[in-house]
Design a protein around this motif. Sequence first.
Motif, PDB file in Angstrom:
ATOM      1  N   SER A 106     -51.324  25.566 -23.167  1.00 38.17           N
ATOM      2  CA  SER A 106     -50.382  24.562 -22.686  1.00 38.17           C
ATOM      3  C   SER A 106     -49.278  25.260 -21.892  1.00 38.17           C
ATOM      4  CB  SER A 106     -49.772  23.774 -23.850  1.00 38.17           C
ATOM      5  OG  SER A 106     -48.930  24.601 -24.625  1.00 38.17           O
ATOM      6  N   ALA A 107     -48.533  24.459 -21.161  1.00 39.05           N
ATOM      7  CA  ALA A 107     -47.430  24.980 -20.362  1.00 39.05           C
ATOM      8  C   ALA A 107     -46.233  24.066 -20.532  1.00 39.05           C
ATOM      9  CB  ALA A 107     -47.833  25.064 -18.896  1.00 39.05           C
ATOM     10  N   ARG A 108     -45.063  24.653 -20.467  1.00 34.18           N
ATOM     11  CA  ARG A 108     -43.829  23.873 -20.552  1.00 34.18           C
ATOM     12  C   ARG A 108     -42.809  24.457 -19.588  1.00 34.18           C
ATOM     13  NH1 ARG A 108     -41.479  22.958 -25.490  1.00 34.18           N
ATOM     14  NH2 ARG A 108     -43.281  23.588 -26.675  1.00 34.18           N
ATOM     15  N   HIS A 109     -41.933  23.594 -19.115  1.00 33.92           N
ATOM     16  CA  HIS A 109     -40.818  24.047 -18.292  1.00 33.92           C
ATOM     17  C   HIS A 109     -39.838  24.776 -19.201  1.00 33.92           C
ATOM     18  CE1 HIS A 109     -37.387  23.967 -15.585  1.00 33.92           C
ATOM     19  NE2 HIS A 109     -38.224  23.632 -14.613  1.00 33.92           N
ATOM     20  N   THR A 110     -39.177  25.793 -18.692  1.00 33.82           N
ATOM     21  CA  THR A 110     -38.230  26.556 -19.518  1.00 33.82           C
ATOM     22  C   THR A 110     -37.078  25.688 -20.023  1.00 33.82           C
ATOM     23  OG1 THR A 110     -37.104  27.303 -17.501  1.00 33.82           O
ATOM     24  CG2 THR A 110     -38.742  28.791 -18.457  1.00 33.82           C
TER      25      THR A 110
END
Length: 130
Positions: A106-110
């Motif tokens: 998964s990926a998330r914005h900082t």
Amino acid sequence: MPIALEFLNFIIPIEKIGSHYPGGFSAFKTHYTHLIGGRGWFDNYLVRDGAVNPMDMELLVGEWESYGLKGATEENGEMVWMDFCVTDTFGSPTLRCNWLIVENQSARHTADASELLVHRDNVADMFQPE
């Protein structure tokens, strides 16, 4: 909210769509309704689009660069992603991406600390066509 990753992932901050896509994020959602829940989904910060092969990913990169976004750029002698990022499912971004955290497929914005994982099966709960 982290967004799920599949195959090859094109990830772009919503703020970049808002400032570069003709008509902003609202127009993007209207024009790409057919992709949402298919190969695309989004959270409050990021939009994920994807491809299953490098040639299709090159087409996505070219499309977004045609709107004035910058892809790969050199920063302190290192190539990094600027306005969008390309990553695969199992690794990390293909180049460093300062605003993106990739972990557990998964990926998330900082700037995002929420935990709900957004993917093709639950994005419809968030999506309200304009």
